[in-house]
Write a protein that holds these residues in place. Structure first.
Motif, PDB file in Angstrom:
ATOM      1  N   VAL A  79     119.667  10.094 -75.956  1.00  0.00           N
ATOM      2  CA  VAL A  79     118.275  10.314 -75.605  1.00  0.00           C
ATOM      3  C   VAL A  79     117.394   9.712 -76.698  1.00  0.00           C
ATOM      4  N   PHE A  80     116.422   8.916 -76.265  1.00  0.00           N
ATOM      5  CA  PHE A  80     115.496   8.280 -77.203  1.00  0.00           C
ATOM      6  C   PHE A  80     114.203   9.101 -77.235  1.00  0.00           C
ATOM      7  N   LEU A  81     113.821   9.532 -78.416  1.00  0.00           N
ATOM      8  CA  LEU A  81     112.602  10.326 -78.539  1.00  0.00           C
ATOM      9  C   LEU A  81     111.618   9.552 -79.410  1.00  0.00           C
ATOM     10  N   ASP A  82     110.479   9.187 -78.820  1.00  0.00           N
ATOM     11  CA  ASP A  82     109.490   8.404 -79.551  1.00  0.00           C
ATOM     12  C   ASP A  82     108.375   9.331 -80.023  1.00  0.00           C
ATOM     13  N   GLU A  83     108.400   9.699 -81.284  1.00  0.00           N
ATOM     14  CA  GLU A  83     107.435  10.650 -81.860  1.00  0.00           C
ATOM     15  C   GLU A  83     107.205  11.848 -80.944  1.00  0.00           C
ATOM     16  N   PRO A  84     108.255  12.608 -80.698  1.00  0.00           N
ATOM     17  CA  PRO A  84     108.170  13.666 -79.686  1.00  0.00           C
ATOM     18  C   PRO A  84     107.288  14.837 -80.096  1.00  0.00           C
TER      19      PRO A  84
END
Lengths: 368, 247
Positions: free
Chosen positions: B159-164
């Motif tokens: 799972v890619f989290l971009d500044e979550p």
């Protein structure tokens, strides 16, 4: 396919939850049809009529009283020259001018026939028609009244002049016009906005990283608007048939097929706009300025194309609504079939394919 | 050990004309790892992440995600990853339940699976009573947690989290990281970008990008000792200070 359905369902949630938009989508065509329809038919009540009575004799007075007693007309009298009559029209208040020639009674008594001139402002075709019809029937009424005990009947011939628009172009043209307008609004603007909204909110990114095919995203978003547009077409046709008494003379099936074609043209345009823009406001502005205005100007709905300068006539050819307007008018009013309309249909089809290709292509470039 | 690596990058590069957004980055990420992807704004994180997600095609270099090639097998990659962006990205005018059903739907989960997943998720997040409320009416912290749960709904490998956790309060951030740990424990690899250095400490390993290059890659403890720094803040500052690009 299941994925596609899940997406379409989501789109319907969006559309149906947004009450204001929904009100516009369905309220607008109904309001437009009713406004156009009734503004054009009911205005005849209490119309201002200018009477120029050069005769001032018995017969003209009697006829005048008769006209004046009708609830349709308010009479003003004035002694004007012919050129002054035109000036009076330009001020806009009067709907018609009735001119009695100097020897009206004389002619009637000695030659058994006399003339009356009725001049109307035919920029508003329905009103002009209506007024002449009412006036003529009042004149016929009067004629019958004085003819009751006569062997050789008197004849009063109204000579009618339709100012500004002698061929009466544009009659009933507003239903096809409104149809083109509404479909443009729903299909171009709403589709463009709904796709751009996903870009703005960041959900487009999420959709693009999902296994759902990007092209399907576009189709799934366009689909509900196709459905809504068809509902609108149905509503407009029902209104025009049952409320405005304007029947569809040609084939309803053909009409729906052509409408679907035009809707797809509009959807393709909307998709194209949405790919090229990144904010809802810009998408809306482009749709309004770029699509709605040309439709009003160049479809022939408000202004007859034949009267335009040649360069504008040429420009009008690239406006899809022009062709749709011609098609709908021909089917609804003239009752023409596909054999008479294949050329227009082909042009519209060509435009649609072109737009679809261009937008799919720029969509792919965008993804890189 | 090759099987253990879910992300393998070798000299991955993306050029836009003369501009090299991502310059020959090389690294591996293991299964179940929490991998912190740090860098100042404009350092090339987003571009790198877009390539790894199959959204953008690399200019040169090699990379496989969950064993699939980023050039040719983007469809397979998309099925095996989840993604959550810094912008809140669920549909505000859909209810909690409808959002879950929609994303389950476009990932092609079966109806039964969507049903059971939805119930499980609502239970876990304590959102049972809010299930039929519009997502727009939830507080931001809830939204972000829901957003994360939706990103891992289809049980992706990565799972890619971009500044979550941008704009989220400290308590919720803490809860959010608990969820990230749970996901990692269940075998999901977490690839996360952040600007919060305390969060960087929660990661198993951290990479820091400067001007398109990957300057360092190590555990937070090792990084601190090699830079003689007391906190990750200092490490980051020492590296990012030298950056020529910025926004």
């Amino acid at each position: 396919m299941k994925q596609f359905l899940a997406f379409v369902r989501k789109e319907f949630y969006h559309v149906l939850r947004d009450r204001r938009t929904l009100l516009i989508l369905f309220g607008m065509p109904i309001a437009q049809i009713l406004i156009f329809g009734f503004a054009l038919t009911n205005e005849v009540k209490d119309s201002e009529i200018l009477v120029v009575d050069y005769a001032r004799d018995n017969a003209s007075q009697e006829l005048l009283t008769k006209i004046g007693s009708s609830r349709y007309f308010n009479i003003r009298q004035a002694a004007l020259s012919h050129s002054e009559i035109l000036g009076a029209f330009k001020k806009g208040k009067i709907k018609a001018v009735v001119v009695f020639p100097a020897d009206f009674n004389e002619d009637l008594l000695h030659q058994n026939k006399a003339q009356i001139q009725i001049i109307t402002d035919a920029t508003d075709v329905n009103t002009a028609n209506m007024i002449t019809n009412y006036l003529s029937s009042i004149i016929v009424d009067y004629q019958n009244q004085i003819n009751q005990n006569l062997e050789i009947p008197y004849r009063i011939t109204p000579e009618v002049r339709m100012l500004y628009n002698p061929q009466l172009k544009g009659a009933h043209g507003f239903v096809p016009g409104v149809m083109a307008l509404v479909l443009l609004l729903v299909s171009v603007m709403m589709t463009a906005i709904s796709i751009v909204r996903e870009k703005e909110s960041g959900t487009m990114e999420i959709l693009l990283v999902s296994p759902f095919k990007p092209v399907l995203v576009i189709f799934a978003k366009a689909f509900p608007y196709l459905a809504l547009s068809l509902v609108n077409v149905t509503a407009i046709l029902l209104l025009s048939v049952f409320v405005l008494d304007l029947p569809v003379k040609g084939s309803v099936v053909l009409l729906f097929a052509e409408s679907t074609l035009f809707i797809i043209t509009c959807l393709a345009l909307g998709i194209f706009i949405s790919i090229k823009t990144d904010s809802q406001q810009i998408a809306m502005l482009i749709s309004l300025m770029g699509m709605l205005l040309p439709t009003m100007m160049f479809s022939g709905f408000l202004f007859p194309i034949e009267n335009m300068p040649i360069p504008l006539q040429i420009i009008s050819n690239i406006v899809p609504s022009k062709w749709f307007y011609i098609i709908v008018k021909s089917i609804m009013i003239k009752g023409l079939g596909i054999t008479a309309l294949w050329k227009e249909t082909l042009i519209l089809l060509g435009m649609t394919l072109f737009l679809l290709l261009v937008s799919l292509k720029s969509f792919k470039i965008r993804l890189q | 050990m090759q099987d253990d690596k879910v992300i393998v990058c070798e000299k991955l590069t993306k050029r836009f004309g003369d501009f090299i957004a991502t310059n020959e980055i090389t690294f591996d990420v293991h299964r179940g790892e929490i991998f912190g992807f740090l860098g100042a704004n404009g350092a090339g994180k987003t571009t790198a992440m877009r390539m790894l997600c199959g959204l953008s095609s690399p200019s040169s270099g090699k990379a496989t995600i969950a064993g699939y090639d980023v050039y040719t097998q983007t469809e397979q990659i998309k099925k095996n990853i989840g993604y959550m962006s810094q912008k809140f990205s669920l549909y505000e005018n859909l209810t909690v339940r409808e959002n879950i059903e929609f994303f389950g739907g476009i990932y092609g989960l079966s109806d039964e699976r969507i049903q059971s997943k939805t119930e499980e998720l609502l239970q876990r997040l304590g959102l049972k009573t809010e299930a039929n409320k519009l997502v727009g009416s939830l507080p931001l912290g809830w939204k972000q947690k829901l957003s994360f749960s939706v990103a891992v709904l289809h049980e992706p490998k990565i799972v890619f989290l971009d500044e979550p956790t941008g704009g989220v309060d400290p308590v919720t951030r803490r809860q959010f990281w608990d969820m990230i740990y749970q996901a990692a424990d269940s075998g999901i690899t977490v690839f996360v970008t952040t600007h919060y250095m305390d969060e960087a400490e929660y990661c198993n390993r951290i990479s820091i990008m400067v001007d398109g290059r990957m300057e360092v890659l190590d555990t937070p403890t090792n990084l601190k000792s090699s830079f003689r720094a007391r906190s990750m803040d200092e490490v980051f500052y020492q590296l990012a200070r030298g950056a020529k690009r910025g926004d």
